[in-house]
Design a protein around this motif. Structure first.
Motif, PDB file in Angstrom:
ATOM      1  N   CYS A  91       0.803  -1.229   0.000  1.00  0.00           N
ATOM      2  CA  CYS A  91       0.000   0.000   0.000  1.00  0.00           C
ATOM      3  C   CYS A  91       0.835   1.278   0.000  1.00  0.00           C
ATOM      4  O   CYS A  91       0.276   2.368  -0.045  1.00  0.00           O
ATOM      5  CB  CYS A  91      -0.943   0.008   1.203  1.00  0.00           C
ATOM      6  SG  CYS A  91      -0.107   0.276   2.778  1.00  0.00           S
ATOM      7  N   CYS A 110      -1.512  -4.520   5.936  1.00  0.00           N
ATOM      8  CA  CYS A 110      -1.349  -5.399   4.770  1.00  0.00           C
ATOM      9  C   CYS A 110      -0.914  -6.804   5.185  1.00  0.00           C
ATOM     10  O   CYS A 110      -1.384  -7.798   4.631  1.00  0.00           O
ATOM     11  CB  CYS A 110      -0.344  -4.798   3.783  1.00  0.00           C
ATOM     12  SG  CYS A 110      -0.955  -3.303   2.991  1.00  0.00           S
ATOM     13  N   ALA A 137     -18.608  -1.361  -5.354  1.00  0.00           N
ATOM     14  CA  ALA A 137     -17.965  -0.046  -5.284  1.00  0.00           C
ATOM     15  C   ALA A 137     -18.984   1.093  -5.255  1.00  0.00           C
ATOM     16  O   ALA A 137     -18.706   2.155  -4.725  1.00  0.00           O
ATOM     17  CB  ALA A 137     -17.011   0.144  -6.459  1.00  0.00           C
ATOM     18  N   LEU A 154      -7.607 -13.577  -2.663  1.00  0.00           N
ATOM     19  CA  LEU A 154      -7.337 -12.164  -2.945  1.00  0.00           C
ATOM     20  C   LEU A 154      -8.103 -11.703  -4.185  1.00  0.00           C
ATOM     21  O   LEU A 154      -8.663 -10.603  -4.211  1.00  0.00           O
ATOM     22  CB  LEU A 154      -5.843 -11.936  -3.141  1.00  0.00           C
ATOM     23  CG  LEU A 154      -5.002 -11.921  -1.871  1.00  0.00           C
ATOM     24  CD1 LEU A 154      -3.516 -11.981  -2.213  1.00  0.00           C
ATOM     25  CD2 LEU A 154      -5.310 -10.685  -1.066  1.00  0.00           C
ATOM     26  N   LYS A 155      -8.145 -12.544  -5.221  1.00  0.00           N
ATOM     27  CA  LYS A 155      -8.877 -12.187  -6.443  1.00  0.00           C
ATOM     28  C   LYS A 155     -10.374 -12.079  -6.167  1.00  0.00           C
ATOM     29  O   LYS A 155     -11.041 -11.178  -6.675  1.00  0.00           O
ATOM     30  CB  LYS A 155      -8.613 -13.221  -7.538  1.00  0.00           C
ATOM     31  CG  LYS A 155      -7.216 -13.132  -8.115  1.00  0.00           C
ATOM     32  CD  LYS A 155      -6.971 -14.224  -9.144  1.00  0.00           C
ATOM     33  CE  LYS A 155      -5.549 -14.176  -9.673  1.00  0.00           C
ATOM     34  NZ  LYS A 155      -5.250 -15.281 -10.584  1.00  0.00           N
ATOM     35  N   ARG A 156     -10.910 -13.005  -5.346  1.00  0.00           N
ATOM     36  CA  ARG A 156     -12.336 -12.936  -5.004  1.00  0.00           C
ATOM     37  C   ARG A 156     -12.636 -11.675  -4.195  1.00  0.00           C
ATOM     38  O   ARG A 156     -13.665 -11.035  -4.397  1.00  0.00           O
ATOM     39  CB  ARG A 156     -12.762 -14.192  -4.238  1.00  0.00           C
ATOM     40  CG  ARG A 156     -12.898 -15.433  -5.124  1.00  0.00           C
ATOM     41  CD  ARG A 156     -13.637 -16.570  -4.423  1.00  0.00           C
ATOM     42  NE  ARG A 156     -12.975 -17.006  -3.201  1.00  0.00           N
ATOM     43  CZ  ARG A 156     -12.023 -17.932  -3.139  1.00  0.00           C
ATOM     44  NH1 ARG A 156     -11.622 -18.542  -4.237  1.00  0.00           N
ATOM     45  NH2 ARG A 156     -11.496 -18.273  -1.981  1.00  0.00           N
ATOM     46  N   ALA A 157     -11.732 -11.315  -3.282  1.00  0.00           N
ATOM     47  CA  ALA A 157     -11.918 -10.094  -2.484  1.00  0.00           C
ATOM     48  C   ALA A 157     -11.898  -8.865  -3.387  1.00  0.00           C
ATOM     49  O   ALA A 157     -12.707  -7.940  -3.224  1.00  0.00           O
ATOM     50  CB  ALA A 157     -10.832 -10.000  -1.413  1.00  0.00           C
ATOM     51  N   GLU A 158     -10.984  -8.847  -4.373  1.00  0.00           N
ATOM     52  CA  GLU A 158     -10.909  -7.724  -5.311  1.00  0.00           C
ATOM     53  C   GLU A 158     -12.206  -7.623  -6.113  1.00  0.00           C
ATOM     54  O   GLU A 158     -12.779  -6.542  -6.268  1.00  0.00           O
ATOM     55  CB  GLU A 158      -9.720  -7.908  -6.256  1.00  0.00           C
ATOM     56  CG  GLU A 158      -9.590  -6.809  -7.282  1.00  0.00           C
ATOM     57  CD  GLU A 158      -8.474  -7.067  -8.296  1.00  0.00           C
ATOM     58  OE1 GLU A 158      -7.985  -6.082  -8.864  1.00  0.00           O
ATOM     59  OE2 GLU A 158      -8.128  -8.237  -8.518  1.00  0.00           O
ATOM     60  N   LYS A 159     -12.701  -8.762  -6.599  1.00  0.00           N
ATOM     61  CA  LYS A 159     -13.942  -8.771  -7.388  1.00  0.00           C
ATOM     62  C   LYS A 159     -15.122  -8.314  -6.527  1.00  0.00           C
ATOM     63  O   LYS A 159     -15.974  -7.547  -6.975  1.00  0.00           O
ATOM     64  CB  LYS A 159     -14.193 -10.168  -7.940  1.00  0.00           C
ATOM     65  CG  LYS A 159     -15.340 -10.243  -8.902  1.00  0.00           C
ATOM     66  CD  LYS A 159     -15.439 -11.594  -9.553  1.00  0.00           C
ATOM     67  CE  LYS A 159     -16.568 -11.607 -10.544  1.00  0.00           C
ATOM     68  NZ  LYS A 159     -16.678 -12.879 -11.239  1.00  0.00           N
ATOM     69  N   TYR A 160     -15.139  -8.756  -5.287  1.00  0.00           N
ATOM     70  CA  TYR A 160     -16.192  -8.347  -4.354  1.00  0.00           C
ATOM     71  C   TYR A 160     -16.203  -6.832  -4.178  1.00  0.00           C
ATOM     72  O   TYR A 160     -17.257  -6.185  -4.250  1.00  0.00           O
ATOM     73  CB  TYR A 160     -15.968  -9.051  -3.010  1.00  0.00           C
ATOM     74  CG  TYR A 160     -16.901  -8.605  -1.918  1.00  0.00           C
ATOM     75  CD1 TYR A 160     -18.170  -9.140  -1.798  1.00  0.00           C
ATOM     76  CD2 TYR A 160     -16.510  -7.634  -1.002  1.00  0.00           C
ATOM     77  CE1 TYR A 160     -19.041  -8.725  -0.795  1.00  0.00           C
ATOM     78  CE2 TYR A 160     -17.354  -7.209   0.006  1.00  0.00           C
ATOM     79  CZ  TYR A 160     -18.632  -7.759   0.100  1.00  0.00           C
ATOM     80  OH  TYR A 160     -19.468  -7.340   1.089  1.00  0.00           O
ATOM     81  N   LEU A 161     -15.036  -6.247  -3.969  1.00  0.00           N
ATOM     82  CA  LEU A 161     -14.948  -4.793  -3.791  1.00  0.00           C
ATOM     83  C   LEU A 161     -15.350  -4.051  -5.063  1.00  0.00           C
ATOM     84  O   LEU A 161     -16.023  -3.017  -4.991  1.00  0.00           O
ATOM     85  CB  LEU A 161     -13.528  -4.399  -3.363  1.00  0.00           C
ATOM     86  CG  LEU A 161     -13.137  -4.798  -1.943  1.00  0.00           C
ATOM     87  CD1 LEU A 161     -11.668  -4.496  -1.700  1.00  0.00           C
ATOM     88  CD2 LEU A 161     -14.006  -4.097  -0.914  1.00  0.00           C
ATOM     89  N   GLU A 162     -14.954  -4.569  -6.220  1.00  0.00           N
ATOM     90  CA  GLU A 162     -15.334  -3.937  -7.491  1.00  0.00           C
ATOM     91  C   GLU A 162     -16.842  -3.984  -7.688  1.00  0.00           C
ATOM     92  O   GLU A 162     -17.454  -3.010  -8.123  1.00  0.00           O
ATOM     93  CB  GLU A 162     -14.631  -4.626  -8.663  1.00  0.00           C
ATOM     94  CG  GLU A 162     -13.156  -4.313  -8.762  1.00  0.00           C
ATOM     95  CD  GLU A 162     -12.442  -5.174  -9.802  1.00  0.00           C
ATOM     96  OE1 GLU A 162     -13.056  -6.106 -10.366  1.00  0.00           O
ATOM     97  OE2 GLU A 162     -11.255  -4.902 -10.040  1.00  0.00           O
TER      98      GLU A 162
END
Length: 163
Positions: free
Chosen positions: A94, A124, A149, A138-146
């Protein structure tokens, strides 16, 4: 080869702890005898030994940290500082300039290969740890946040719920 002053056995030099004060750079007692001696000394007065250890950690924080880095990660304090300088004194994820949390920077490493990946801030490091260093998580968390949003406070409020 060297003879232990306690057990009188001839042993290889690697069987003796290092000692900068001695002529040959090794202690007079072998590792096994030294461990027996230390164990007996601790059992004789554990409170005094605990006080000594606490005082040692307070008086020599850099040395204690260097010993921990060597023992746990196989790097020196100089290696740690070089890695931090390479990252411009920032978190590798970060870019935070302060490590946060109670300690300092966290040494991030692969738990299978033990290879050091970088230095992270508390947040982090905790995030990676809670996700189990799992790339898919991590990819699922990123998709969830997207996907979430654009949520506003009205999107999910108690008034709009139907229960």
């Amino acid at each position: 080869m060297r003879k232990c002053t306690k057990c009188s056995e001839e042993k290889d030099l690697t069987e003796f702890y290092l000692d900068r004060r001695s002529a040959d750079g090794r202690q007079a007692r072998c590792r096994k005898c030294y461990q027996i001696y230390n164990r007996a000394r601790y059992q004789k007065d554990p409170v005094a030994n605990s006080r000594w250890q606490r005082r040692y950690r307070i008086d020599r924080p850099e040395r204690v940290f260097d010993q921990k880095l060597r023992r746990v990660y196989g790097i020196t304090l100089k290696d740690f500082e070089a890695l931090l300088a390479k990252q411009n004194h920032r978190c590798a994820i970060c870019s935070a300039t302060e490590p946060g949390g109670q300690g300092g920077w966290h040494v991030d490493h692969d738990h299978k290969s033990h290879a050091i990946r970088g230095l992270l801030c508390h947040t982090c490091n905790t995030g990676l740890g809670l996700l189990g260093d799992n790339l898919e998580s991590l990819k699922r968390a990123e998709k969830y946040l997207e996907n979430h949003a654009n949520i506003t406070p009205q999107t999910f409020s108690r008034k709009n719920r139907s229960v």
